[in-house]
Design an enzyme around this catalytic site. Structure first.
Site, PDB file in Angstrom:
ATOM      1  N   GLU A   1       1.618  10.057  19.992  1.00 16.40           N
ATOM      2  CA  GLU A   1       1.488  11.360  20.996  1.00 16.40           C
ATOM      3  C   GLU A   1       2.933  11.895  21.396  1.00 16.40           C
ATOM      4  O   GLU A   1       2.881  12.111  22.624  1.00 16.40           O
ATOM      5  CB  GLU A   1       0.357  10.983  21.979  1.00 16.40           C
TER       6      GLU A   1
ATOM      7  N   GLU B   1      -8.818   8.179  14.579  1.00 15.71           N
ATOM      8  CA  GLU B   1      -9.209   7.946  15.942  1.00 15.71           C
ATOM      9  C   GLU B   1     -10.666   8.862  15.691  1.00 15.71           C
ATOM     10  O   GLU B   1     -10.782   9.541  16.715  1.00 15.71           O
ATOM     11  CB  GLU B   1      -8.612   8.150  17.023  1.00 15.71           C
TER      12      GLU B   1
HETATM   13  C1  XIL Z   1      -8.572   5.462  24.903  1.00 18.15           C
HETATM   14  C2  XIL Z   1      -9.369   4.367  24.820  1.00 18.15           C
HETATM   15  O1  XIL Z   1     -10.628   4.705  23.707  1.00 18.15           O
HETATM   16  C3  XIL Z   1      -9.812   4.253  26.258  1.00 18.15           C
HETATM   17  O2  XIL Z   1     -10.567   2.912  26.366  1.00 18.15           O
HETATM   18  C4  XIL Z   1      -8.921   3.987  27.355  1.00 18.15           C
HETATM   19  O3  XIL Z   1      -9.323   4.042  28.390  1.00 18.15           O
HETATM   20  C5  XIL Z   1      -7.812   5.112  27.029  1.00 18.15           C
HETATM   21  O4  XIL Z   1      -7.619   5.188  25.666  1.00 18.15           O
HETATM   22  N1  XIL Z   1      -5.502   8.653  21.917  1.00 18.15           N
HETATM   23  C6  XIL Z   1      -5.238   7.335  21.804  1.00 18.15           C
HETATM   24  C7  XIL Z   1      -6.258   6.194  22.102  1.00 18.15           C
HETATM   25  O5  XIL Z   1      -4.352   7.068  20.844  1.00 18.15           O
HETATM   26  O6  XIL Z   1      -5.264   4.938  22.543  1.00 18.15           O
HETATM   27  C8  XIL Z   1      -6.805   6.445  23.269  1.00 18.15           C
HETATM   28  O7  XIL Z   1      -7.814   5.328  23.603  1.00 18.15           O
HETATM   29  C9  XIL Z   1      -7.793   7.930  23.073  1.00 18.15           C
HETATM   30  C10 XIL Z   1      -6.516   9.042  22.797  1.00 18.15           C
END
Ligand code: XIL
Length: 403
Positions: free
Chosen positions: A196, A303
């Site tokens: 990101e 994701e």
């Molecule tokens: C999220 C997790 O799912 C949560 O449990 C945590 O509290 C915050 O992070 N982008 C990403 C992930 O790259 O690491 C994130 O995961 C969601 C957004």
């Protein structure tokens, strides 16, 4: 037909099993098709797992009984896993110094994957979020004007104290990457090296105003990839970001990755998070993948989840009537139908671009453990029962274009 939930096959899945057997192309069990088997000739299908699943203990609002079911579902459906949190800097390296690492949960994740023959993805080495303040704190902080970006405002919870120098932060980054990547070398096959880093919005800035950018400068990304490549020359190194369905952000990604390729930065795959909602259509995903594929790198959907709550859908009687469909012996709710249609659309795009798309990772095994659980965004409900979206995804391969 008897209503047997998980084993009850909707028409699509029956057709799928028959079609695959007729081809002799795969050995999918006709009774019980799974994501990993159905798509195995095209891409891996994975999931993020939480610490409870990795360690087999109660947690994340789940009793041990449910965690055991989550584990069974994970093994059944997925051949790739990502640690949802436990490899993030804050969790794996909470304190400074040689004894500042906490490998236990990440080790459990790796052991779980290795013992179940799953493909392991490490997430994530360098990110503006879930990184402890000490990383950015200076022992000999430079004057405020050095390394700072005029006018940049720190975000909520961002470290605002005296800052490390560029060299100090680079050295911390190098140590972290070498230690973490080195520990799991040969077992973790893919790393999200930088997560990101691209700025949102229509502005001309490509990079987000993170402390990494402000303290090190724009080459922090290239340095991170170089360190990771040195630590494990065989690992696939990924740049990962969200919102790439948006053409403006996607163009920034393309500009950034092109410049890395020109400079010889070892970026080897593009990760598209795909935290989307039900309005993301086949056309949107098709265009995103078409554009990203011009980079000539493998694309990983890293994701995936689809928020059903995006536009506050409340099924009216008429909607439910119009969407009524007899599968598993009951009516499908409006939200479930919209989710199924959205998943079918984007999976059509994934299959169309199967030469480029190598991995599809869902961000969680079921709605109950999802970080977006209020939007019921996954293929399995909190009891691990497949939702209509599961059948819709499996059904895509039986469509005439994809047989
Ligand atoms: C999220 C997790 O799912 C949560 O449990 C945590 O509290 C915050 O992070 N982008 C990403 C992930 O790259 O690491 C994130 O995961 C969601 C957004």
């Amino acid at each position: 037909m008897m209503k047997t939930q998980f084993h009850a096959l909707p028409f699509g899945a029956i057709a799928l099993a028959v079609a695959l057997f007729a081809d002799g192309a795969t050995t999918v069990a006709a009774e019980n098709p799974t994501l990993k088997d159905v798509f195995k000739d095209h891409f891996m299908v994975g999931t993020a797992i939480n610490r409870s699943i990795a360690t087999g203990s109660a947690g994340f609002r789940r009793s041990l009984e449910f965690v055991e079911k989550d584990i069974a579902l994970t093994k059944d459906q997925f051949n790739q896993i990502t640690a949802e949190n436990d490899m993030k800097w804050q969790l794996i390296h909470p304190r400074e110094g040689a004894d500042g690492y906490d490998f236990k949960p990440a080790d459990a994740f790796v052991d779980f994957g290795v013992s179940n023959q799953m493909y392991l993805v490490g997430h994530t080495l360098v990110w503006h979020s879930q990184t402890p303040n000490w990383v950015f704190a200076g022992t000999n902080p430079p004057p405020a004007s050095v390394g700072g970006v005029p006018g940049a405002r720190p975000g909520r919870g961002v470290y605002t104290g005296p800052r490390a120098s560029r060299d100090e932060l680079l050295e911390r980054m190098r140590d972290h990457i070498h230690t973490v990547v080195g520990r799991y070398k040969g077992r973790v096959k893919v790393w999200d090296v930088v997560n990101e880093a691209i700025a949102d919005g229509a502005g001309t800035n490509i990079l987000r105003e993170s402390l990494w950018l402000q303290i090190i400068g724009p080459d922090f990304i290239a340095r991170a990839f170089e360190y990771a490549h040195k630590a494990d020359p065989d690992a696939i190194l990924r740049y990962n970001d969200y919102g790439l369905e948006n053409p403006v952000k996607r163009q920034k990604l393309i500009t950034l990755i092109r410049s890395f390729k020109e400079q010889g930065v070892p970026v080897m795959a593009v990760g598209s998070q795909a935290h989307i909602n039900v309005s993301t259509s086949f056309e949107t995903m098709d265009q995103a993948l078409t554009d990203m594929a011009t980079l000539g790198l493998p694309i990983h959907i890293t994701e995936l989840d689809i928020n059903t709550a995006a536009s506050g859908q409340r099924g009216t009687g008429a909607d439910i009537g119009a969407n009524a469909s007899l599968t598993e012996g009951g009516l499908i709710s409006d939200a479930d139908r919209k989710l199924a249609d959205a998943y079918a659309g984007i999976f059509r795009a994934f299959i169309k671009h199967r030469d480029a798309v190598k991995v599809i990772t869902f961000w969680g095994v079921n709605d109950a453990v999802s970080w977006r659980r209020s939007g019921s965004p996954l293929l399995f409900d909190g009891n691990n029962q497949p939702k209509p979206a599961f059948d819709a995804v499996l059904g895509v391969l039986t469509e005439p274009d994809f047989k």
